[in-house]
Design a protein around this motif. Sequence first.
Motif, PDB file in Angstrom:
ATOM      1  N   LEU A 141       0.843  -1.192   0.000  1.00  0.00           N
ATOM      2  CA  LEU A 141       0.000   0.000   0.000  1.00  0.00           C
ATOM      3  C   LEU A 141       0.880   1.244   0.000  1.00  0.00           C
ATOM      4  O   LEU A 141       0.594   2.236  -0.687  1.00  0.00           O
ATOM      5  N   LEU A 142       1.942   1.204   0.780  1.00  0.00           N
ATOM      6  CA  LEU A 142       2.827   2.357   0.874  1.00  0.00           C
ATOM      7  C   LEU A 142       3.400   2.716  -0.491  1.00  0.00           C
ATOM      8  O   LEU A 142       3.377   3.885  -0.911  1.00  0.00           O
ATOM      9  N   THR A 143       3.900   1.697  -1.199  1.00  0.00           N
ATOM     10  CA  THR A 143       4.492   2.003  -2.515  1.00  0.00           C
ATOM     11  C   THR A 143       3.437   2.544  -3.466  1.00  0.00           C
ATOM     12  O   THR A 143       3.689   3.457  -4.247  1.00  0.00           O
ATOM     13  N   THR A 144       2.214   1.994  -3.411  1.00  0.00           N
ATOM     14  CA  THR A 144       1.155   2.511  -4.283  1.00  0.00           C
ATOM     15  C   THR A 144       0.858   3.974  -3.973  1.00  0.00           C
ATOM     16  O   THR A 144       0.739   4.810  -4.876  1.00  0.00           O
ATOM     17  N   LEU A 145       0.778   4.309  -2.676  1.00  0.00           N
ATOM     18  CA  LEU A 145       0.443   5.668  -2.298  1.00  0.00           C
ATOM     19  C   LEU A 145       1.549   6.652  -2.672  1.00  0.00           C
ATOM     20  O   LEU A 145       1.301   7.792  -3.040  1.00  0.00           O
ATOM     21  N   LEU A 146       2.797   6.216  -2.565  1.00  0.00           N
ATOM     22  CA  LEU A 146       3.905   7.136  -2.803  1.00  0.00           C
ATOM     23  C   LEU A 146       4.303   7.241  -4.273  1.00  0.00           C
ATOM     24  O   LEU A 146       5.112   8.059  -4.646  1.00  0.00           O
ATOM     25  N   ARG A 147       3.669   6.392  -5.108  1.00  0.00           N
ATOM     26  CA  ARG A 147       4.128   6.385  -6.506  1.00  0.00           C
ATOM     27  C   ARG A 147       3.776   7.673  -7.198  1.00  0.00           C
ATOM     28  O   ARG A 147       2.678   8.210  -7.066  1.00  0.00           O
ATOM     29  N   LYS A 148       4.731   8.157  -8.019  1.00  0.00           N
ATOM     30  CA  LYS A 148       4.485   9.381  -8.769  1.00  0.00           C
ATOM     31  C   LYS A 148       4.385   9.157 -10.245  1.00  0.00           C
ATOM     32  O   LYS A 148       3.792   9.936 -10.970  1.00  0.00           O
TER      33      LYS A 148
END
Lengths: 228, 235, 312
Positions: A111-118
Amino acid sequence: MSQSAGLIRKKTSPPVQTDNSQIPTESLEAIRNRLNQVHLSLRKLAEQVNSHNRHPNKVKLPSYAHFQSQFQVLITQLHSIATNISSNDELLMNTNVYPTSLFPTTQHEGLLTTLLRKKPLPEVDEWIESAIKTRDTVNGDDRTLQRDDEFAEWCFAKVQELRESFQFYGFHTVEELDYLETEEGKKEAHEKKDAERKKEDIELSITSGGTKGLNPNQVLKFMYQGEL
Amino acid sequence: MVSAVLLVQKATPDTITQFHDQLSNELPSLKGKWNFNFKIFRNNPYSLAPEVAETATVSTDAQFLYTLSPSYVNECTITLINKKSLGVFTNLIREEASESAKELSIPDHHLHRGATTGLNDPFDVFVSQKLESLWTQRQLIRGDGGQIYELENGNLIIRTSNVFLHGNFRGLLIQIELNNNLVATGDPQSFLGSFEKVRQKYGIPEGDICCDVLDSKYLDKYGDLCLQYAEILNF
Amino acid sequence: MVHQLSLVSSIPHSKYVQTISTLQAMTGLLRPQPISTYTLVTKPTYVFKPKFEPGKVNQIEQYYMKCITTWDDDSGRNLDIAKPIIGADENSIVLVDRLFSGNEEVERTWTLQISDIPIAGKNQVCSAQTIYESTLIHVHARINEEQAPSPPPAEPPVPESKEDIEMKDNEDTTMTKGSSNISNDPDLVGRKDSFLLFLDNLGYGVVNQYWIKGIRFFHGDIVIEIFKIFIRDDSHAAAAQEQQHQKIKLKLLDESNTFQIRTYINIPKSTDIEQISQGSKELLKLQDFLKNLFKLEIPDRMFMDSRVPLKR
């Protein structure tokens, strides 16, 4: 420790205290709202079309007018998102998101990587490319948006002009009004009035001077008792 | 048809059956059973002529209205007032009447032109309900168990009936009708003679007989009949 | 006995054609049934003075009675109610035959009709009235030549404007019934007048008379009648015309050529609640349906009262 979590805009105090005043909550909220709405309308539209595809005999496609209104709604929503983003554009460009120490990183790593993806997905990249391309070249002509806008404005002005040459009230056309002003026209109008007056006179004579007829109750009294 | 009405007041069951047997011996054609209602109304004493209305409270003169409804003319009521004026009332409209009753029925155009609603009451009911202020019913005489005999090829009809006044038996009523060609219609005085002949021929028992007519110049079948009933059934 | 539920209305002359075409379309009757009747309004000649006993309720009433017959002489048949009748116009004169002049060959049928006052009540949908009638098909009155003939029906107490009712013209003939001076057979003349004599013996005298001409549509159980009422014209000009033609001249009761409309349902039994409520519903539906054509209203029951007030 704090560096490994990412850059921060301002120096904050030790991790325990978090200062939320700098977070641009209103604009973020507004944008989130709008995005939510867009998501909902798109989903509803997709559902309608899909249900038709699944049962082509039972469920009909929504009407053209429906599609057009949905389209209108989506455009408005996207437009407001775009305005929102562009007005807060400086602010947003200088903001970085990072999880605080309270966030359970290990459990929700995905979830963290999905949220932080730009970076957008590859298909999104393709869409953006093709949209930009289409904007510049439509049907092979070298038409830009600006020229389309100009054309629309010219059409609008033309309609205004045409509208002015029409009169939307009254019973006669301009020609008829002119005709009425002439001698012949006046005579005709006079004759018409005479004919109407004659008709009224006949009516009056039938109703013997416009006297009101007898009330049904009075007539009944006459029929039962022989007296009015 | 001229008629005469005879009342045998002292009729006993024996005389009645004897008479019926005697008649049957003549081989009549039986035309069925019949009955009748005869009502006598008297003027309401509280109804006063306008001349005396100021002074009197009760009327002194006696006027009578008679209504006769025999069952052999369906739905008809014959009314006689003071033995002078006659009216024949009926409820049937011609288009609703069966073949035999067409003679005494309301002509269709009366209904079609709007003169009647088509739902009429018998006149005696009409008088007792609506003309109460003028006429009050005094007596109701019923005739039951009657037979109709037709003799001499239809020239002579004898109808018999047992008369009851308020439930009490009052005698045997015999109605004799003779076809016009058997009597001298120009001379009503001679009717009595003709009827006496009939009585002797068929052995009709003794009793009051009446064959008066309302108007000697104009013989009215139903009117004269009602007059005769009124004269005879005078208890 | 008829229980009649009714609603009334009126339309001016200008709306006649429109109304007729609408009703024709609605009922499917291209040729509506014509109505033409002649009515005598009669009143008891005797005064009713009942004894008032304390505690006893006096239920007996005196009523006006209508004697109705058909109007079917030439003028009745040819009269077209669609054309307006204008007083001064020469073309719109209506002349009817005299009824009691002894010229009739076939006997005339009369219906005697008495109606109760409509029932009172709140929240009424329509007027509900009971009508009693009985029809007379044959009349005969005994004329004794020896005695003086029964006096002609007493001059009815009517307002002056309506004095010359037909009977007055016949007074000459009835008066001389006893003598044999008339060329006509006195009995024949006597017989023709016998209806009036019968009425007189019954206890009623004529008060007024009127003629009705109209048409009738049928819509389910409902009868829709549109008609005009005529009365005798007693102006001087009319008298001259009457003398000339030996007929009676009629004029409209309502000079403005307005038509009267009556819609009613006749129910044979006044105790049949179901039929009555169903009839009322149908009338209500019709009222709603035609509300843009003409407004049907409940007639005022006091105007439909045919009771003769008791003289104290």
